[in-house]
Design a protein around this motif. Structure first.
Motif, mmCIF file in Angstrom:
data_model
loop_
_atom_site.group_PDB
_atom_site.id
_atom_site.type_symbol
_atom_site.label_atom_id
_atom_site.label_comp_id
_atom_site.label_asym_id
_atom_site.label_seq_id
_atom_site.Cartn_x
_atom_site.Cartn_y
_atom_site.Cartn_z
ATOM 1 N N ASP A 13 0.831 -1.211 0.000
ATOM 2 C CA ASP A 13 0.000 0.000 0.000
ATOM 3 C C ASP A 13 0.864 1.259 0.000
ATOM 4 O O ASP A 13 0.536 2.266 0.613
ATOM 5 N N GLU A 14 1.939 1.205 -0.762
ATOM 6 C CA GLU A 14 2.926 2.289 -0.818
ATOM 7 C C GLU A 14 2.329 3.633 -1.205
ATOM 8 O O GLU A 14 2.772 4.677 -0.741
ATOM 9 N N ALA A 15 1.298 3.638 -2.026
ATOM 10 C CA ALA A 15 0.691 4.901 -2.458
ATOM 11 C C ALA A 15 0.167 5.707 -1.266
ATOM 12 O O ALA A 15 0.033 6.931 -1.355
ATOM 13 N N ALA A 16 -0.083 5.048 -0.153
ATOM 14 C CA ALA A 16 -0.605 5.737 1.030
ATOM 15 C C ALA A 16 0.353 6.805 1.549
ATOM 16 O O ALA A 16 -0.090 7.780 2.150
ATOM 17 N N VAL A 17 1.660 6.644 1.312
ATOM 18 C CA VAL A 17 2.614 7.646 1.816
ATOM 19 C C VAL A 17 2.505 8.959 1.044
ATOM 20 O O VAL A 17 3.050 9.967 1.472
ATOM 21 N N ARG A 18 1.787 8.942 -0.055
ATOM 22 C CA ARG A 18 1.594 10.167 -0.829
ATOM 23 C C ARG A 18 0.203 10.765 -0.585
ATOM 24 O O ARG A 18 -0.348 11.466 -1.447
ATOM 25 N N LEU A 19 -0.334 10.527 0.612
ATOM 26 C CA LEU A 19 -1.603 11.135 0.996
ATOM 27 C C LEU A 19 -1.468 12.648 0.838
ATOM 28 O O LEU A 19 -0.580 13.266 1.433
ATOM 29 N N PRO A 20 -2.329 13.265 0.036
ATOM 30 C CA PRO A 20 -2.184 14.712 -0.200
ATOM 31 C C PRO A 20 -2.395 15.529 1.081
ATOM 32 O O PRO A 20 -3.197 15.173 1.939
ATOM 33 N N ASN A 21 -1.664 16.609 1.169
ATOM 34 C CA ASN A 21 -1.868 17.545 2.274
ATOM 35 C C ASN A 21 -3.176 18.286 2.056
ATOM 36 O O ASN A 21 -3.518 18.649 0.932
ATOM 37 N N GLN A 22 -3.884 18.520 3.139
ATOM 38 C CA GLN A 22 -5.133 19.266 3.086
ATOM 39 C C GLN A 22 -5.006 20.481 4.000
ATOM 40 O O GLN A 22 -4.184 20.494 4.921
ATOM 41 N N PRO A 23 -5.813 21.505 3.761
ATOM 42 C CA PRO A 23 -5.699 22.719 4.581
ATOM 43 C C PRO A 23 -6.051 22.467 6.037
ATOM 44 O O PRO A 23 -6.818 21.560 6.360
ATOM 45 N N PHE A 24 -5.449 23.279 6.881
ATOM 46 C CA PHE A 24 -5.776 23.265 8.309
ATOM 47 C C PHE A 24 -5.937 24.702 8.757
ATOM 48 O O PHE A 24 -5.431 25.626 8.138
ATOM 49 N N LYS A 25 -6.677 24.864 9.837
ATOM 50 C CA LYS A 25 -6.999 26.203 10.337
ATOM 51 C C LYS A 25 -5.873 26.767 11.197
ATOM 52 O O LYS A 25 -5.308 26.064 12.035
ATOM 53 N N LEU A 26 -5.588 28.024 10.987
ATOM 54 C CA LEU A 26 -4.683 28.785 11.840
ATOM 55 C C LEU A 26 -5.545 29.807 12.568
ATOM 56 O O LEU A 26 -6.112 30.702 11.939
ATOM 57 N N PHE A 27 -5.686 29.634 13.866
ATOM 58 C CA PHE A 27 -6.609 30.470 14.623
ATOM 59 C C PHE A 27 -5.973 31.102 15.850
ATOM 60 O O PHE A 27 -6.653 31.760 16.637
ATOM 61 N N GLY A 28 -4.686 30.913 16.017
ATOM 62 C CA GLY A 28 -4.012 31.509 17.165
ATOM 63 C C GLY A 28 -2.532 31.200 17.145
ATOM 64 O O GLY A 28 -2.031 30.544 16.224
ATOM 65 N N HIS A 29 -1.847 31.684 18.158
ATOM 66 C CA HIS A 29 -0.412 31.461 18.286
ATOM 67 C C HIS A 29 -0.102 30.880 19.656
ATOM 68 O O HIS A 29 -0.742 31.214 20.647
ATOM 69 N N PHE A 30 0.893 30.042 19.664
ATOM 70 C CA PHE A 30 1.383 29.412 20.878
ATOM 71 C C PHE A 30 2.661 30.154 21.254
ATOM 72 O O PHE A 30 3.628 30.142 20.503
ATOM 73 N N ILE A 31 2.646 30.820 22.372
ATOM 74 C CA ILE A 31 3.762 31.655 22.800
ATOM 75 C C ILE A 31 4.539 30.914 23.889
ATOM 76 O O ILE A 31 3.959 30.493 24.893
ATOM 77 N N VAL A 32 5.835 30.775 23.671
ATOM 78 C CA VAL A 32 6.688 30.010 24.588
ATOM 79 C C VAL A 32 7.753 30.917 25.177
ATOM 80 O O VAL A 32 8.358 31.733 24.470
ATOM 81 N N THR A 33 7.964 30.783 26.467
ATOM 82 C CA THR A 33 9.045 31.482 27.163
ATOM 83 C C THR A 33 9.727 30.487 28.098
ATOM 84 O O THR A 33 9.193 29.412 28.379
ATOM 85 N N ILE A 102 -9.502 15.933 6.188
ATOM 86 C CA ILE A 102 -10.487 16.803 6.838
ATOM 87 C C ILE A 102 -11.711 16.043 7.368
ATOM 88 O O ILE A 102 -12.087 16.240 8.518
ATOM 89 N N PRO A 103 -12.349 15.164 6.586
ATOM 90 C CA PRO A 103 -13.562 14.516 7.116
ATOM 91 C C PRO A 103 -13.307 13.612 8.331
ATOM 92 O O PRO A 103 -14.225 13.346 9.098
ATOM 93 N N GLN A 104 -12.067 13.168 8.504
ATOM 94 C CA GLN A 104 -11.754 12.261 9.607
ATOM 95 C C GLN A 104 -11.105 12.969 10.805
ATOM 96 O O GLN A 104 -10.729 12.310 11.780
ATOM 97 N N ARG A 105 -10.971 14.264 10.745
ATOM 98 C CA ARG A 105 -10.368 14.984 11.869
ATOM 99 C C ARG A 105 -11.305 14.983 13.064
ATOM 100 O O ARG A 105 -12.516 14.898 12.927
#
Length: 176
Positions: A13-33, A102-105
């Motif tokens: 099932d080698e073709a599975a490694v080429r699962l296309p990237n799908q968009p994800f939401k950017l809704f904030g920032h993680f600030i580290v100190t 996306i549908p499985q997230r």
């Protein structure tokens, strides 16, 4: 709810490694100190939600297997989630990529992929997982902390000479 099958990806099932990237939401920032008590973090929500899609990686299974392994989640014959890993000399297995269609997230597949990968990492002699998340990907940062990773580093310079100047990388570690 769909039943999913998790398995290590092989030539069958080698073709599975080429699962296309799908968009994800950017809704904030993680600030580290970091202070005398260690790593601290907080979240800042953005006024507007944006989307990002990473460029396609064009993975080849032979290249992945030379460094580590890939795990897929399948609905029937269709790969719907993928995690790629690289075994490192540091005794941590690096989670190089983690993506869910996306549908499985929000069905727990990312968590299941990590759980399923653990024995493969242990068999390779590693003592835990490590990975990196961008500071602008609040969902990824939340996932890693909720899964049990801890912050082990912070980089403000990786994107200095790119269009993403100002972006940060947060380094995560999870000991088995």
């Amino acid at each position: 709810m769909t039943d999913f099958t998790l398995r290590r990806i092989t030539e069958a099932d080698e073709a599975a490694v080429r699962l296309p990237n799908q968009p994800f939401k950017l809704f904030g920032h993680f600030i580290v100190t970091r202070d005398e008590a260690g790593w601290q973090h907080h979240e800042v929500l953005d006024a507007e939600v944006r989307e990002q899609t990473f460029p396609e990686e064009n993975y080849q299974l032979a290249d992945i297997d030379a460094k580590g392994f890939a795990i897929g989640a399948f609905a029937g014959d269709d790969c719907v989630a993928l995690a790629t890993f690289e075994n490192r000399w540091t005794k941590y297995t690096y989670l190089a990529d983690l993506k869910v269609n996306i549908p499985q997230r929000r069905l727990g597949l990312a968590h299941q992929l990590m759980d399923f990968a653990k024995p493969f990492a242990q068999a390779a002699g590693t003592q835990g997982f490590c990975t990196v998340a961008q500071g602008s990907n609040l969902a990824a940062n939340r996932f890693y902390l909720n899964y049990g990773f801890h912050i082990g580093g912070f980089n403000t310079n990786n994107y200095f000479h790119t269009r993403a100047r100002g972006e940060t990388d947060i380094y995560y570690y999870l000991d088995f």
